[in-house]
Scaffold this active site. Structure first.
Site, PDB file in Angstrom:
ATOM      1  N   HIS A  17       0.838  -1.212   0.000  1.00 31.57           N
ATOM      2  CA  HIS A  17       0.000   0.000   0.000  1.00 31.57           C
ATOM      3  C   HIS A  17       0.868   1.254   0.000  1.00 31.57           C
ATOM      4  O   HIS A  17       0.606   2.202  -0.748  1.00 31.57           O
ATOM      5  CB  HIS A  17      -0.884   0.059   1.255  1.00 31.57           C
ATOM      6  CG  HIS A  17      -1.889  -1.021   1.372  1.00 31.57           C
ATOM      7  ND1 HIS A  17      -2.002  -1.789   2.511  1.00 31.57           N
ATOM      8  CD2 HIS A  17      -2.842  -1.468   0.516  1.00 31.57           C
ATOM      9  CE1 HIS A  17      -2.989  -2.649   2.355  1.00 31.57           C
ATOM     10  NE2 HIS A  17      -3.517  -2.489   1.144  1.00 31.57           N
ATOM     11  N   ARG A  90      -1.558  -6.183  -7.948  1.00 33.93           N
ATOM     12  CA  ARG A  90      -0.436  -7.050  -7.605  1.00 33.93           C
ATOM     13  C   ARG A  90      -0.220  -8.110  -8.668  1.00 33.93           C
ATOM     14  O   ARG A  90       0.898  -8.442  -9.000  1.00 33.93           O
ATOM     15  CB  ARG A  90      -0.695  -7.753  -6.263  1.00 33.93           C
ATOM     16  CG  ARG A  90      -0.714  -6.819  -5.084  1.00 33.93           C
ATOM     17  CD  ARG A  90      -1.153  -7.550  -3.853  1.00 33.93           C
ATOM     18  NE  ARG A  90      -2.556  -7.968  -4.060  1.00 33.93           N
ATOM     19  CZ  ARG A  90      -3.300  -8.562  -3.158  1.00 33.93           C
ATOM     20  NH1 ARG A  90      -2.802  -8.856  -1.989  1.00 33.93           N
ATOM     21  NH2 ARG A  90      -4.546  -8.876  -3.413  1.00 33.93           N
ATOM     22  N   SER A 128      -2.845  -7.708   3.123  1.00 30.79           N
ATOM     23  CA  SER A 128      -3.143  -7.511   4.549  1.00 30.79           C
ATOM     24  C   SER A 128      -3.553  -8.824   5.204  1.00 30.79           C
ATOM     25  O   SER A 128      -3.192  -9.100   6.350  1.00 30.79           O
ATOM     26  CB  SER A 128      -4.257  -6.475   4.717  1.00 30.79           C
ATOM     27  OG  SER A 128      -3.835  -5.213   4.280  1.00 30.79           O
TER      28      SER A 128
END
Length: 165
Positions: A17, A90, A128
Site C-alpha cells: 500500500h 499485484r 493484509s
C-alpha cells in the site's frame, strides 16, 4: 488541481500500500487515501485506528490526506471533489476484479476515471490478509509492514488471543 482517491481497507497498511501511495502522490496534486468502513467484514483495527496508522506513516507527505468513508466509492470520490480513483494491482487475479469495479464505477459516474498502478515486484505477493495470518502464528511481519504497525498488530493479536508469541 488534480485530486485522486486511493481507496482500501488498509487492515493493516502494508509496504505494498505504501509503495502505491507514495508513487500515486507524485502523479497528483492531492491524494486522498479513503479508508473503507466495510460493514460486511470484521476488521482487526477500527476505522479510526487505521486512519491514525496511515496518518502516522504519511505524516511527511503533505499532499496525502487520510479520510474514512463508507458506501459507494463514486459517492465518496464526488464528496472530496476528486477526478480519479487510483487502484493498485499485484497480479493478474487483481486485474479481473479491479476491471469489473472500474467499469461499474464508470457506469455509475462516467466523469470519474480509474488509473491502475502496478505494485513494485518486491510487494506483488503481499496482502493484509497474509500479514494478519503470519502475525497470528507469531511470525516476523516487520518485512511486510512498518515496525510501528507491526507492534500494533502484535498487540491486537495478543488481546484477541490469536498471537502465538
Amino acid at each position: 488541481m488534480i485530486r485522486a482517491v486511493y481507496p482500501g481497507s488498509f487492515d493493516p497498511v502494508t509496504f505494498g500500500h505504501i509503495d502505491v501511495i507514495k508513487r500515486a502522490s507524485r502523479l497528483v496534486d492531492e491524494l486522498v487515501v479513503g479508508v473503507l468502513h466495510n460493514k460486511a467484514k470484521i476488521p482487526l483495527f477500527s476505522v479510526e485506528e487505521r486512519v491514525k496508522m496511515l496518518n502516522e506513516v504519511f505524516e511527511n507527505l503533505a499532499n496525502v490526506k487520510v479520510i474514512p468513508f463508507e458506501g459507494l466509492l463514486v459517492d465518496f470520490v464526488k464528496s472530496v471533489e476528486a477526478q480519479m480513483v487510483i487502484r493498485g494491482l499485484r497480479a493478474i487475479t487483481d486485474f479481473e476484479y479491479e476491471l469489473q469495479m472500474a467499469q461499474t464505477n464508470h457506469k455509475l459516474s462516467p466523469d470519474i476515471e480509474t488509473v491502475f498502478l502496478t505494485t513494485g515486484l518486491e510487494y506483488s505477493y503481499l496482502s493484509s490478509t497474509m500479514v494478519k495470518e503470519v502475525a497470528a502464528f507469531g511470525g516476523d511481519i516487520t518485512r511486510f509492514v512498518p515496525e510501528a504497525v507491526a507492534c500494533k498488530i502484535q498487540g491486537k493479536m495478543k488481546i484477541k488471543g490469536e498471537c502465538k508469541s
